[in-house]
Design a protein around this motif. Structure first.
Motif, PDB file in Angstrom:
ATOM      1  N   SER A   1       0.831  -1.214   0.000  1.00 19.85           N
ATOM      2  CA  SER A   1       0.000   0.000   0.000  1.00 19.85           C
ATOM      3  C   SER A   1       0.858   1.253   0.000  1.00 19.85           C
ATOM      4  O   SER A   1       0.543   2.241  -0.671  1.00 19.85           O
ATOM      5  CB  SER A   1      -0.911   0.019   1.237  1.00 19.85           C
ATOM      6  OG  SER A   1      -1.841  -1.030   1.158  1.00 19.85           O
TER       7      SER A   1
ATOM      8  N   ASN B   1      -3.042 -14.274  -5.699  1.00 20.69           N
ATOM      9  CA  ASN B   1      -4.160 -13.441  -6.145  1.00 20.69           C
ATOM     10  C   ASN B   1      -4.280 -13.510  -7.658  1.00 20.69           C
ATOM     11  O   ASN B   1      -3.450 -14.105  -8.325  1.00 20.69           O
ATOM     12  CB  ASN B   1      -3.927 -11.989  -5.684  1.00 20.69           C
ATOM     13  CG  ASN B   1      -4.043 -11.847  -4.188  1.00 20.69           C
ATOM     14  OD1 ASN B   1      -3.037 -11.762  -3.475  1.00 20.69           O
ATOM     15  ND2 ASN B   1      -5.268 -11.860  -3.689  1.00 20.69           N
TER      16      ASN B   1
ATOM     17  N   VAL C   1      -4.647  -8.154  -7.440  1.00 21.26           N
ATOM     18  CA  VAL C   1      -5.851  -7.791  -6.671  1.00 21.26           C
ATOM     19  C   VAL C   1      -6.770  -6.915  -7.529  1.00 21.26           C
ATOM     20  O   VAL C   1      -7.995  -7.082  -7.513  1.00 21.26           O
ATOM     21  CB  VAL C   1      -5.486  -7.103  -5.341  1.00 21.26           C
ATOM     22  CG1 VAL C   1      -6.725  -6.526  -4.664  1.00 21.26           C
ATOM     23  CG2 VAL C   1      -4.790  -8.100  -4.407  1.00 21.26           C
ATOM     24  N   ALA C   2      -6.188  -6.022  -8.320  1.00 20.70           N
ATOM     25  CA  ALA C   2      -7.013  -5.222  -9.246  1.00 20.70           C
ATOM     26  C   ALA C   2      -7.770  -6.138 -10.207  1.00 20.70           C
ATOM     27  O   ALA C   2      -8.927  -5.873 -10.541  1.00 20.70           O
ATOM     28  CB  ALA C   2      -6.141  -4.229 -10.014  1.00 20.70           C
TER      29      ALA C   2
ATOM     30  N   GLU D   1      -8.878  -9.078  -9.547  1.00 22.98           N
ATOM     31  CA  GLU D   1     -10.016  -9.650  -8.807  1.00 22.98           C
ATOM     32  C   GLU D   1     -11.172  -8.648  -8.724  1.00 22.98           C
ATOM     33  O   GLU D   1     -12.342  -9.009  -8.901  1.00 22.98           O
ATOM     34  CB  GLU D   1      -9.583 -10.051  -7.385  1.00 22.98           C
ATOM     35  CG  GLU D   1      -8.568 -11.180  -7.377  1.00 22.98           C
ATOM     36  CD  GLU D   1      -8.074 -11.527  -5.978  1.00 22.98           C
ATOM     37  OE1 GLU D   1      -8.613 -10.965  -4.992  1.00 22.98           O
ATOM     38  OE2 GLU D   1      -7.143 -12.345  -5.865  1.00 22.98           O
ATOM     39  N   LEU D   2     -10.828  -7.399  -8.449  1.00 19.82           N
ATOM     40  CA  LEU D   2     -11.869  -6.363  -8.370  1.00 19.82           C
ATOM     41  C   LEU D   2     -12.550  -6.187  -9.722  1.00 19.82           C
ATOM     42  O   LEU D   2     -13.775  -6.044  -9.808  1.00 19.82           O
ATOM     43  CB  LEU D   2     -11.257  -5.030  -7.930  1.00 19.82           C
ATOM     44  CG  LEU D   2     -10.572  -5.020  -6.557  1.00 19.82           C
ATOM     45  CD1 LEU D   2      -9.861  -3.686  -6.321  1.00 19.82           C
ATOM     46  CD2 LEU D   2     -11.585  -5.299  -5.439  1.00 19.82           C
TER      47      LEU D   2
ATOM     48  N   ALA E   1      -9.945  -0.437 -12.075  1.00 19.88           N
ATOM     49  CA  ALA E   1      -9.545  -0.979 -10.769  1.00 19.88           C
ATOM     50  C   ALA E   1      -8.129  -0.557 -10.398  1.00 19.88           C
ATOM     51  O   ALA E   1      -7.844  -0.246  -9.235  1.00 19.88           O
ATOM     52  CB  ALA E   1      -9.665  -2.506 -10.773  1.00 19.88           C
TER      53      ALA E   1
ATOM     54  N   SER F   1      -8.426   2.836  -8.998  1.00 20.76           N
ATOM     55  CA  SER F   1      -9.219   3.065  -7.779  1.00 20.76           C
ATOM     56  C   SER F   1      -8.781   2.207  -6.592  1.00 20.76           C
ATOM     57  O   SER F   1      -9.174   2.464  -5.456  1.00 20.76           O
ATOM     58  CB  SER F   1     -10.701   2.789  -8.069  1.00 20.76           C
ATOM     59  OG  SER F   1     -10.894   1.409  -8.332  1.00 20.76           O
ATOM     60  N   ILE F   2      -7.981   1.191  -6.840  1.00 18.23           N
ATOM     61  CA  ILE F   2      -7.606   0.249  -5.771  1.00 18.23           C
ATOM     62  C   ILE F   2      -6.951   1.018  -4.612  1.00 18.23           C
ATOM     63  O   ILE F   2      -6.179   1.946  -4.822  1.00 18.23           O
ATOM     64  CB  ILE F   2      -6.667  -0.843  -6.325  1.00 18.23           C
ATOM     65  CG1 ILE F   2      -6.475  -1.956  -5.320  1.00 18.23           C
ATOM     66  CG2 ILE F   2      -5.352  -0.273  -6.799  1.00 18.23           C
ATOM     67  CD1 ILE F   2      -5.735  -3.167  -5.904  1.00 18.23           C
ATOM     68  N   ASP F   3      -7.293   0.605  -3.398  1.00 22.60           N
ATOM     69  CA  ASP F   3      -6.730   1.312  -2.242  1.00 22.60           C
ATOM     70  C   ASP F   3      -6.255   0.321  -1.178  1.00 22.60           C
ATOM     71  O   ASP F   3      -6.338  -0.894  -1.352  1.00 22.60           O
ATOM     72  CB  ASP F   3      -7.744   2.317  -1.682  1.00 22.60           C
ATOM     73  CG  ASP F   3      -9.027   1.648  -1.223  1.00 22.60           C
ATOM     74  OD1 ASP F   3      -9.035   0.415  -0.970  1.00 22.60           O
ATOM     75  OD2 ASP F   3     -10.041   2.366  -1.111  1.00 22.60           O
TER      76      ASP F   3
ATOM     77  N   ASP G   1      -8.658  -2.412  -0.061  1.00 26.94           N
ATOM     78  CA  ASP G   1      -8.758  -3.542  -0.994  1.00 26.94           C
ATOM     79  C   ASP G   1      -7.569  -4.482  -0.824  1.00 26.94           C
ATOM     80  O   ASP G   1      -7.722  -5.709  -0.822  1.00 26.94           O
ATOM     81  CB  ASP G   1      -8.749  -3.041  -2.450  1.00 26.94           C
ATOM     82  CG  ASP G   1      -9.938  -2.150  -2.781  1.00 26.94           C
ATOM     83  OD1 ASP G   1     -11.053  -2.461  -2.334  1.00 26.94           O
ATOM     84  OD2 ASP G   1      -9.740  -1.146  -3.507  1.00 26.94           O
TER      85      ASP G   1
ATOM     86  N   ARG H   1      -7.603  -8.421   0.577  1.00 25.70           N
ATOM     87  CA  ARG H   1      -7.475  -9.471  -0.428  1.00 25.70           C
ATOM     88  C   ARG H   1      -6.074 -10.053  -0.604  1.00 25.70           C
ATOM     89  O   ARG H   1      -5.951 -11.186  -1.103  1.00 25.70           O
ATOM     90  CB  ARG H   1      -7.933  -8.935  -1.788  1.00 25.70           C
ATOM     91  CG  ARG H   1      -9.426  -8.674  -1.856  1.00 25.70           C
ATOM     92  CD  ARG H   1      -9.850  -8.157  -3.223  1.00 25.70           C
ATOM     93  NE  ARG H   1     -11.294  -8.198  -3.369  1.00 25.70           N
ATOM     94  CZ  ARG H   1     -11.978  -9.233  -3.839  1.00 25.70           C
ATOM     95  NH1 ARG H   1     -11.344 -10.334  -4.227  1.00 25.70           N
ATOM     96  NH2 ARG H   1     -13.294  -9.200  -3.912  1.00 25.70           N
TER      97      ARG H   1
END
Lengths: 269, 269, 269
Positions: free
Chosen positions: A13, A189, A231-232, A234-235, A253, A256-258, A261, A265
């Motif tokens: 992150s 992921n 992970v993006a 998956e979203l 995604a 916007s992923i943060d 998220d 995940r």
């Protein structure tokens, strides 16, 4: 020095935040199939793409870029010269660079080039299992861009390659593996739709170059790039009716992923 | 001769109608990153794209095309030869042509080429502030495709360049500027998402070539292209969840935008 | 041997099932405008694309691929050499191959190349009416990528070309025509939006190569590819707000289309 999976998860992150704050300039020499998607993936993630892939420009540009991607997908003669020029310039200035040895193994032109580039010491090598085995010098290689070998079967090749290059090696697959020769991280992921669009892997290589620009721990930055990317996916899969709508949803995604998220995940081990 | 902003606003709808009715054939020599998006943007707007970018074909084709775009984004050796051939052929037959000097300034190959092409007298030069300053010969240029200078800081360079080429110069930014050296028009439309997809500016250059094909007042046709393009971006932003879905929505908006949208939103001064 | 339209209709679903089950490796040498969309269309349909378009790799790769597409849209010098190399290798190993003679007629480089490739005996030639007339040697050719001739006006040229190559010829238009010189099938499916995106025809050529890999009756496999493609366009049009959202929806439709869709919609005669 040696981050735990939990450390890597929180670093992910943090690294994403740095990419968005700094907008690293990522110099890409990549293939004609995925060049648009790659540029859009970098923009979505917050980086600044620049595709400078001709001789006499690629070298100078690599010295001012924050990261470099060299992808062998459709290597024209001009691009091949530009790749070597850029990799040497990147080495001279310490610009981190990623080698993506697409479809190496049996195809003669790119395989020789991949070996030459490998010996220049890329910061990161990214590929599927067949490609990593081939470029490590330890096996055969696939018939095209699809891995015919599985990721776990490439782990020893990946470790050996990382030791040889002095860098990091990432193997893409259902579970991704990232190693610096000593440490080895698995990221569980992603979504199968990522394999149903072209450039699913190639754009990840570009993201690794963007993340490598924001921290010197390149195992950690590479794990961060893989984690954000998968992970993006998956979203995006939740917003998609198929591979066509998955592409735009995936770019959304990435934008916007943060941290929430990622925390919810990310599956690192 | 000298249309007011209100005249230009009503001309924009008229010019869009002509593009849709006539379907001008737009010859593009452009970069590998945006070539697909550019062709789709032309099709969406009602024009007919044709990417003919090799020597011995580019010259003859420019003589039958209704407009020509020369974009320096990823200029291979073959494209560089084709660009000069096409620009000279366009001049010989009076085909309007647009020069988009992507990332000129410090990159040596394209910068020399941009100067050569500039001296052939393009009908329109389109770029961001850094590119316009660089190609005008009045300043430094950016580090890549992003403008490091702002639009207002490029106004004098744009005027001087227009005088030098005898054509029109357009500077893209939050507020776009179009000048023929005397008249100067500002268009305050657009959406930040247009900067989050690759080719946001490049496809606009192609649209300028399409619009230049339908009227001899190239200040007016260039303003019309910018206005249609940036108002379409506003419409698309309302339909988008991020940069990924913005791309398709933008093409939809280019296809559906009408006089009412333009009347309601165009902000010319 | 001689399937009826009803036979061809049921064969279409069967052939689609085989493509999805076998995932034929389709070697593409195609133009920069549509290369991404083509790869994604193949992936969506269940095939495995590989864009190998440089000399010394294209020949060897054509011998291991299940099908080959040679598309003349933006033929660089390297691609031109790779095309001949690949076509000759495909002939040597019996790999089916599709020639798409984009914009041949007046453009000199590609027209000479198209004639050379035609004389190598492509398994399938696909084009619009103007292109088929031009490559058959029986007429003029259009001004670009748009057909200026209509499909029915190209039927005799198509038959003659099929006799000459010993293969199948497909003419794209509102009603598509496929012939092997004797048999002639019309497919009255599709949607105008397919002409509002770039690569609408080019990706169909790639699909023909994928389908040609799963059965030796190449009239039937070509009809199947056209039918799947144009029925998918009809399904996608219902999900689209314009040409931008049509592209992703079309890829989704290629991935989801099934026998029920084909039975309900296919219009073969």
């Amino acid at each position: 020095m040696s981050r735990t999976p939990a450390d890597l998860s929180s670093f992910t992150s943090e690294a994403l935040g740095r990419v968005r704050a700094r907008g690293p300039l990522v110099h890409c020499i990549t293939n004609s199939v995925v060049v648009n998607f790659t540029a859009n993936a970098l923009l979505a993630a917050g980086a600044a793409p620049a595709m400078v892939d001709i001789p006499d420009e690629a070298g100078p540009f690599a010295t001012v870029a924050d990261g470099l991607l060299v992808n062998l997908g459709t290597p024209t003669a001009e691009q091949r010269a530009a790749m070597v020029e850029a990799a040497e310039a990147a080495n001279a200035t310490g610009t981190p660079w990623v080698l993506d040895p697409v479809a190496v193994g049996s195809l003669p032109v790119r395989t020789a080039l991949a070996e030459q580039l490998r010996d220049l010491g890329p910061t990161v090598v990214r590929g599927n299992a067949s490609e990593i085995i081939a470029v490590s010098g330890s096996g055969g290689g696939g018939r095209g861009v699809d891995a015919t070998d599985d990721v776990e079967g490439a782990v020893e090749s990946a470790r050996a390659l990382a030791v040889r290059t002095g860098g990091v090696v990432a193997v893409s697959g259902p579970v991704d593996v990232v190693t610096d020769g000593e440490r080895l991280v698995r990221i569980a992921n992603g979504d199968p739709l990522l394999t149903r669009i072209t450039g699913g892997g190639c754009a990840l290589g570009a993201l690794m170059a963007a993340f490598a620009a924001v921290d010197d721990d390149r195992l950690a930055t590479t794990v961060a790039a893989v984690t954000v990317y998968t992970v993006a996916a998956e979203l995006a899969a939740k917003q998609s009716a198929g591979p066509g709508t998955f592409g735009p949803a995936f770019l959304d995604a990435l934008a916007s992923i943060d941290a929430a998220d990622l925390d919810a995940r990310a599956r690192l081990s």
